[in-house]
Motif scaffolding. Structure first.
Motif, mmCIF file in Angstrom:
data_model
loop_
_atom_site.group_PDB
_atom_site.id
_atom_site.type_symbol
_atom_site.label_atom_id
_atom_site.label_comp_id
_atom_site.label_asym_id
_atom_site.label_seq_id
_atom_site.Cartn_x
_atom_site.Cartn_y
_atom_site.Cartn_z
ATOM 1 N N ARG A 74 19.908 -21.239 12.088
ATOM 2 C CA ARG A 74 19.200 -20.056 12.574
ATOM 3 C C ARG A 74 18.505 -19.343 11.426
ATOM 4 O O ARG A 74 19.112 -19.077 10.379
ATOM 5 N N VAL A 75 17.219 -19.016 11.586
ATOM 6 C CA VAL A 75 16.452 -18.293 10.560
ATOM 7 C C VAL A 75 15.671 -17.173 11.253
ATOM 8 O O VAL A 75 14.752 -17.433 12.033
ATOM 9 N N ILE A 76 16.040 -15.931 10.969
ATOM 10 C CA ILE A 76 15.400 -14.755 11.558
ATOM 11 C C ILE A 76 14.697 -13.972 10.459
ATOM 12 O O ILE A 76 15.248 -13.782 9.367
ATOM 13 N N ALA A 77 13.485 -13.504 10.740
ATOM 14 C CA ALA A 77 12.736 -12.691 9.781
ATOM 15 C C ALA A 77 12.595 -11.258 10.295
ATOM 16 O O ALA A 77 12.406 -11.030 11.492
ATOM 17 N N LEU A 78 12.720 -10.307 9.374
ATOM 18 C CA LEU A 78 12.494 -8.885 9.648
ATOM 19 C C LEU A 78 11.373 -8.426 8.733
ATOM 20 O O LEU A 78 11.400 -8.685 7.538
ATOM 21 N N ARG A 79 10.394 -7.726 9.265
ATOM 22 C CA ARG A 79 9.208 -7.390 8.485
ATOM 23 C C ARG A 79 8.976 -5.896 8.358
ATOM 24 O O ARG A 79 9.133 -5.139 9.321
ATOM 25 N N ALA A 80 8.597 -5.461 7.147
ATOM 26 C CA ALA A 80 8.111 -4.108 6.883
ATOM 27 C C ALA A 80 6.815 -4.214 6.097
ATOM 28 O O ALA A 80 6.668 -5.094 5.243
ATOM 29 N N ASP A 81 5.855 -3.344 6.365
ATOM 30 C CA ASP A 81 4.627 -3.296 5.570
ATOM 31 C C ASP A 81 4.762 -2.197 4.515
ATOM 32 O O ASP A 81 5.434 -1.186 4.734
ATOM 33 N N ILE A 82 4.121 -2.360 3.358
ATOM 34 C CA ILE A 82 4.419 -1.512 2.206
ATOM 35 C C ILE A 82 3.229 -0.720 1.686
ATOM 36 O O ILE A 82 3.395 0.111 0.784
ATOM 37 N N ASP A 83 2.026 -0.926 2.223
ATOM 38 C CA ASP A 83 0.830 -0.311 1.635
ATOM 39 C C ASP A 83 0.569 1.082 2.190
ATOM 40 O O ASP A 83 1.002 1.438 3.289
ATOM 41 N N ALA A 84 -0.160 1.865 1.400
ATOM 42 C CA ALA A 84 -0.575 3.214 1.788
ATOM 43 C C ALA A 84 -2.058 3.210 2.151
ATOM 44 O O ALA A 84 -2.761 2.212 1.965
ATOM 45 N N LEU A 85 -2.525 4.334 2.653
ATOM 46 C CA LEU A 85 -3.928 4.506 3.029
ATOM 47 C C LEU A 85 -4.743 5.102 1.883
ATOM 48 O O LEU A 85 -4.218 5.848 1.047
ATOM 49 N N SER A 86 -6.032 4.810 1.885
ATOM 50 C CA SER A 86 -6.951 5.416 0.912
ATOM 51 C C SER A 86 -7.397 6.775 1.442
ATOM 52 O O SER A 86 -8.440 6.893 2.101
ATOM 53 N N MET A 87 -6.606 7.814 1.184
ATOM 54 C CA MET A 87 -6.907 9.149 1.682
ATOM 55 C C MET A 87 -6.047 10.168 0.946
ATOM 56 O O MET A 87 -5.130 9.810 0.200
ATOM 57 N N GLU A 88 -6.370 11.424 1.143
ATOM 58 C CA GLU A 88 -5.559 12.518 0.603
ATOM 59 C C GLU A 88 -4.687 13.064 1.732
ATOM 60 O O GLU A 88 -5.063 13.011 2.903
ATOM 61 N N GLU A 89 -3.520 13.592 1.384
ATOM 62 C CA GLU A 89 -2.627 14.107 2.412
ATOM 63 C C GLU A 89 -2.445 15.618 2.321
ATOM 64 O O GLU A 89 -2.787 16.241 1.314
ATOM 65 N N GLU A 90 -1.907 16.182 3.377
ATOM 66 C CA GLU A 90 -1.609 17.605 3.473
ATOM 67 C C GLU A 90 -0.229 17.761 4.093
ATOM 68 O O GLU A 90 0.358 16.794 4.568
ATOM 69 N N GLY A 91 0.271 18.997 4.125
ATOM 70 C CA GLY A 91 1.499 19.254 4.863
ATOM 71 C C GLY A 91 2.609 19.838 4.030
ATOM 72 O O GLY A 91 3.087 19.210 3.092
#
Length: 396
Positions: A74-91
């Motif tokens: 049995r081989v199971i994969a779990l995935r997460a993406d790691i990149d950010a957006l090209s923008m400025e943030e607020e909050g």
């Protein structure tokens, strides 16, 4: 099963502070698609601390592999993406861990996805002897930018070489609360194609429009006609969207420009409809510009496929989620959404299921939409996400 679920939940609670600290570190240090070098080094360091074997099939991103104590194919994969957006943030809610890198921000939740999977790694490493087979932890770069890290990783052959049989992924969603997930079998997210158009005319003085071919007027006609494609060319029972995202033309009050430009997106759930929209767009462009003495350039950039959830895996996912969250925590969606995700490339190769992880709350100021400069997550969502990911591995 109840005892196993309780054990996993307790471990998620124990590692919650670690996930929060990790998420906030990543949030302060975002890196855009294909530039995630520091992020990758950080993830590798965390995985190696747990004794997990690591691999780098691409320039950025990595894969950790946990060999279970119970022998199995049995081989199971779990995935997460790691990149950010090209923008400025607020909050203000993010004041203590706001991005310290100009022009980059985790305003889509990938920092939480990464921290969540690292938390899952903590749980699974402590339960390694009870795991059947092999678990791949995929920390994927460049979900936000074509051609997509999911496509490149799939095309590398690495996952096929490791014998992946099924894959699961998630995305935070402000429409649902921590302790909830939302999912459906079959079509879940759309195919997001993009287009670029230049309308060519003949420029001149604004006072003598009869001596010009005005690309602004032609563009207006094109835009209006584009909005008839879905209503008059697509089967009305099939979802489709044509959106103009930007128009640009001219420089001042009294000059008719020689060209005008626009860009936008097409969202469908099939290659057939995507190509139908593409062909109708070109027919409209030709039919409007050529009789007026103008011309055009048209580029249709194919994006990610649609996310189509495997029925069997979706049922397993919902069953595991009900064990972790209770029946009220599982929302079975009636309709897909028109956003896109490069998780779809994995589903071209392996059975896969993708779900939305509730992350919205007033308390955390986290009900802003994806890609909004104030986008945030209620970090309690990682209690749900890590426990569910681990539960999928242990209980499948």
């Amino acid at each position: 099963m109840a005892d196993l679920t309780r054990t996993i939940q307790q471990k998620a609670e124990f590692h919650f502070d670690y996930m929060v600290q990790t998420r906030r570190y990543l949030h302060k240090n975002p890196e855009i698609s294909f530039k995630e070098h520091d992020t990758t080094d950080y993830i590798l360091h965390e995985l190696k601390k747990l004794g997990i074997d690591t691999y780098r099939p691409l320039d950025t991103g990595c894969v950790g592999i946990i060999e279970g104590g119970k022998k199995s194919d049995r081989v199971i994969a779990l995935r997460a993406d790691i990149d950010a957006l090209s923008m400025e943030e607020e909050g203000e809610a993010k004041a203590e861990f706001v991005s310290e890198r100009e022009g980059a921000a985790h305003c889509c939740g990938h920092d939480a996805h990464t921290a969540n999977l690292l938390g899952t790694a903590q749980i699974l490493s402590e339960m390694q002897d009870e795991i059947e087979g092999k678990i791949l932890l995929i920390f994927q770069p460049a979900e936000e930018t074509l051609p997509g890290g999911g496509r490149l990783l799939t095309e590398s052959g690495f996952l096929q070489e490791k014998g992946v049989q099924s894959i699961y992924g998630l995305h935070t969603n402000p429409d649902y609360a921590p302790g909830q997930i939302a999912v459906k079998s079959g079509p879940l997210m759309a195919r997001p194609d993009e287009f670029e158009i230049t309308i060519k005319g003949v420029g001149g003085h604004a006072a003598t429009p009869h001596l010009t071919v005005d690309p602004i007027v032609l563009m207006g006609q094109v835009i209006s006609q584009f909005q008839t494609i879905v209503s008059r060319s697509i089967d009305p029972t099939e979802p489709a969207v044509v959106t103009i995202g930007r128009v640009r033309g001219g420089t001042t009050y009294n000059v008719i420009p020689a060209k005008a430009e626009m860009i936008g997106t097409v969202r469908t759930f099939s290659e057939k409809n995507a190509y139908l929209v593409r062909d109708r767009m070109e027919q409209i462009l030709k039919g409007i510009t050529e009789p007026a003495g103008g011309g055009y350039e048209f580029a249709f950039n194919e994006g990610y496929p649609a996310v189509i959830n495997d029925e069997e895996l979706t049922q397993k996912l919902m069953s595991a989620a009900r064990s972790v969250l209770g029946s009220d925590g599982v929302i079975e969606l009636k309709k897909p959404i028109m956003a896109g995700e490069d998780f779809a490339f994995y589903q071209q190769e392996f059975p896969g299921a993708f779900f939305f992880l509730g992350s919205g709350s007033e308390e955390a100021d986290s009900k802003w939409s994806w890609h909004h400069p104030r986008y945030n997550v209620d970090e309690k969502c990682m209690l749900t996400g890590s426990a569910l990911m681990a539960g999928l591995v242990m209980g499948e």
